[in-house]
Motif scaffolding. Structure first.
Motif, PDB file in Angstrom:
ATOM      1  N   THR A 174       0.842  -1.198   0.000  1.00 33.79           N
ATOM      2  CA  THR A 174       0.000   0.000   0.000  1.00 33.79           C
ATOM      3  C   THR A 174       0.875   1.245   0.000  1.00 33.79           C
ATOM      4  OG1 THR A 174      -1.756  -1.159   1.187  1.00 33.79           O
ATOM      5  CG2 THR A 174      -1.819   1.238   1.243  1.00 33.79           C
TER       6      THR A 174
ATOM      7  N   ASP B 296       1.472  -1.805  -4.837  1.00 35.22           N
ATOM      8  CA  ASP B 296       0.365  -2.300  -5.650  1.00 35.22           C
ATOM      9  C   ASP B 296      -0.305  -1.101  -6.315  1.00 35.22           C
ATOM     10  OD1 ASP B 296      -2.074  -3.241  -6.634  1.00 35.22           O
ATOM     11  OD2 ASP B 296      -2.375  -4.623  -4.957  1.00 35.22           O
ATOM     12  N   PRO B 297      -0.352  -1.036  -7.651  1.00 34.17           N
ATOM     13  CA  PRO B 297      -0.951   0.129  -8.313  1.00 34.17           C
ATOM     14  C   PRO B 297      -2.435   0.299  -8.047  1.00 34.17           C
ATOM     15  CG  PRO B 297      -0.485  -1.608  -9.902  1.00 34.17           C
ATOM     16  CD  PRO B 297       0.156  -2.026  -8.611  1.00 34.17           C
ATOM     17  N   GLN B 298      -3.062  -0.716  -7.431  1.00 36.02           N
ATOM     18  CA  GLN B 298      -4.477  -0.617  -7.086  1.00 36.02           C
ATOM     19  C   GLN B 298      -4.695  -0.397  -5.594  1.00 36.02           C
ATOM     20  OE1 GLN B 298      -6.091  -4.262  -8.822  1.00 36.02           O
ATOM     21  NE2 GLN B 298      -6.592  -3.150 -10.702  1.00 36.02           N
ATOM     22  N   ARG B 299      -3.628  -0.020  -4.901  1.00 38.19           N
ATOM     23  CA  ARG B 299      -3.739   0.317  -3.470  1.00 38.19           C
ATOM     24  C   ARG B 299      -2.955   1.592  -3.189  1.00 38.19           C
ATOM     25  NH1 ARG B 299      -2.555  -4.492   0.520  1.00 38.19           N
ATOM     26  NH2 ARG B 299      -0.926  -5.082  -0.956  1.00 38.19           N
TER      27      ARG B 299
ATOM     28  N   ASP C 169      -7.223   5.196  -4.929  1.00 41.33           N
ATOM     29  CA  ASP C 169      -8.053   4.035  -4.597  1.00 41.33           C
ATOM     30  C   ASP C 169      -8.844   4.252  -3.318  1.00 41.33           C
ATOM     31  OD1 ASP C 169      -7.295   2.132  -6.759  1.00 41.33           O
ATOM     32  OD2 ASP C 169      -5.300   2.464  -5.916  1.00 41.33           O
TER      33      ASP C 169
ATOM     34  N   SER D  76      -4.090   6.399 -14.749  1.00 37.51           N
ATOM     35  CA  SER D  76      -5.222   6.937 -13.986  1.00 37.51           C
ATOM     36  C   SER D  76      -4.751   7.760 -12.783  1.00 37.51           C
ATOM     37  CB  SER D  76      -6.108   5.798 -13.490  1.00 37.51           C
ATOM     38  OG  SER D  76      -7.084   6.291 -12.578  1.00 37.51           O
TER      39      SER D  76
ATOM     40  N   ARG E  11     -18.343   6.293  -8.716  1.00 38.22           N
ATOM     41  CA  ARG E  11     -16.955   5.844  -8.809  1.00 38.22           C
ATOM     42  C   ARG E  11     -15.992   6.670  -7.955  1.00 38.22           C
ATOM     43  NH1 ARG E  11     -14.135   6.218 -13.271  1.00 38.22           N
ATOM     44  NH2 ARG E  11     -12.735   4.580 -12.538  1.00 38.22           N
TER      45      ARG E  11
ATOM     46  N   PHE F 142      -7.587  -2.486   1.324  1.00 35.45           N
ATOM     47  CA  PHE F 142      -6.547  -1.548   0.900  1.00 35.45           C
ATOM     48  C   PHE F 142      -5.226  -1.767   1.616  1.00 35.45           C
ATOM     49  CE2 PHE F 142     -10.470   1.165   0.222  1.00 35.45           C
ATOM     50  CZ  PHE F 142     -10.508   0.907  -1.136  1.00 35.45           C
TER      51      PHE F 142
ATOM     52  N   ARG G 119       1.761   5.315  -9.480  1.00 35.47           N
ATOM     53  CA  ARG G 119       1.178   4.176 -10.203  1.00 35.47           C
ATOM     54  C   ARG G 119       2.100   3.719 -11.337  1.00 35.47           C
ATOM     55  NH1 ARG G 119      -4.411   5.635  -9.929  1.00 35.47           N
ATOM     56  NH2 ARG G 119      -4.602   4.273  -8.115  1.00 35.47           N
TER      57      ARG G 119
ATOM     58  N   SER H 285     -13.736   7.859  -4.876  1.00 40.30           N
ATOM     59  CA  SER H 285     -12.903   7.013  -4.021  1.00 40.30           C
ATOM     60  C   SER H 285     -13.571   6.760  -2.678  1.00 40.30           C
ATOM     61  CB  SER H 285     -11.553   7.698  -3.790  1.00 40.30           C
ATOM     62  OG  SER H 285     -10.912   8.000  -5.003  1.00 40.30           O
TER      63      SER H 285
END
Length: 313
Positions: free
Chosen positions: A78, A149-152, A191, A187, A234, A305, A140, A236
């Motif tokens: 994270t 992690d690019p999604q956290r 997150d 993006s 959408r 997360f 990211r 966050s």
């Protein structure tokens, strides 16, 4: 979900920060923009660091927006961009962002302290939001290199920094600047967001903050920078914490944001503390606000997360 918290005990904070030893390495400084991108004539002279009173440790006159990346000894993947407060005329680094970064490292989270451009220094109202979007994109884009992690990737914002975080989490589809390189294809949506005693609205009756004043160079300030007006499904997920006796940012700022997120079906948790005032940062041990780190970690784990720490390669 709405929650109210009283004094639990400073043991909560102790339990929260117990864990991996902090990394001893100095932070990596990562410029946000390629050389020559920004107007060098907007801000001249060295940065100023406050040396007394409420401005102690606060930085102003920022001409080189950047991140100071603090990496933990055992990262869990994270990462968080930290946006300190200061009414868009300074950024509280020494007594705000840095203690939060140390705590995040202690629980395995990579911390990126954001030095964003300030409208109070003469930069356009959109400048801090452009810097915030660029910071998230850079993290990211460099996720593999940084071991994240690019999604956290989240944002922790305090006061005006909370407003910055709320705008990043709600207006991520807005282009606050023209693309400058391949990084800008990534993006900019965080997150998750952590909004501590945030400024949220520019509309009456909540339009009394210094942040509203400094962003007022934009004639559309109320519509453009009232974060609650831009919430969508959408947006966050958000964790908010505010003191009921806050003399600077009325707790209704957090209430209106939480209500907007809840109405849009976005996961949100709001904590209202009986006391604490404003600008409490990591929180003074033994006070109600010192419980927010523990409460946040619990929420972040429930939302997925924050995961298990692993050895840094």
């Amino acid at each position: 979900m709405y929650l109210s918290s009283r004094i639990l005990c400073c043991l909560l904070l102790t339990l929260t920060i117990a864990g991996p030893t902090l990394a001893a390495a100095s932070p990596e400084v990562l410029p946000l923009w390629p050389a020559g991108t920004l107007d060098a004539d907007t801000v001249r002279g060295p940065e100023r660091v406050g040396r007394e009173g409420s401005g102690l440790g606060a930085v102003a006159n920022i001409s080189e927006p950047r991140m100071a990346i603090h990496r933990p000894a055992r990262p869990n993947g994270t990462a968080v961009v930290i946006a300190g407060g200061g009414g868009y005329f300074r950024i509280q680094i020494g007594r705000g962002s840095e203690p939060v970064a140390k705590w995040l490292n202690a629980v395995g989270i990579t911390a990126a302290i954001l030095y964003y451009r300030l409208p109070g220094d003469g930069w356009p109202a959109a400048a801090p939001f452009a810097d915030g979007q660029r910071a998230i994109r850079l993290l990211r884009a460099r996720a593999d290199e940084l071991g994240i992690d690019p999604q956290r990737i989240g944002v922790i914002g305090m006061s005006a920094g909370g407003h910055l975080g709320a705008i990043l989490g709600s207006r991520f589809e807005t282009a606050f600047y023209e693309p400058v390189d391949a990084v800008d294809g990534v993006s900019p949506r965080p997150d998750f967001t952590v909004l501590l005693y945030p400024v949220i609205s520019m509309a009456p009756p909540l339009d009394t903050t210094r942040s509203r004043q400094k962003l007022g160079t934009d004639p559309d300030v109320v519509e453009a920078y009232s974060a609650e007006r831009h919430v969508q499904p959408r947006s966050s997920p958000a964790f908010l914490a505010h003191s009921l006796d806050d003399p600077i940012a009325d707790p209704d700022h957090s209430r209106v944001m939480a209500a907007a997120l809840e109405q849009a079906g976005v996961p949100v948790e709001l904590h209202l503390f009986d006391s604490g005032g404003h600008s409490w940062g990591i929180g003074l041990p033994g006070t109600p606000t010192a419980t927010w780190p523990r409460l946040f970690i619990t929420w972040a784990r429930q939302q997925g997360f924050v995961g298990t720490a692993r050895s840094r390669r």
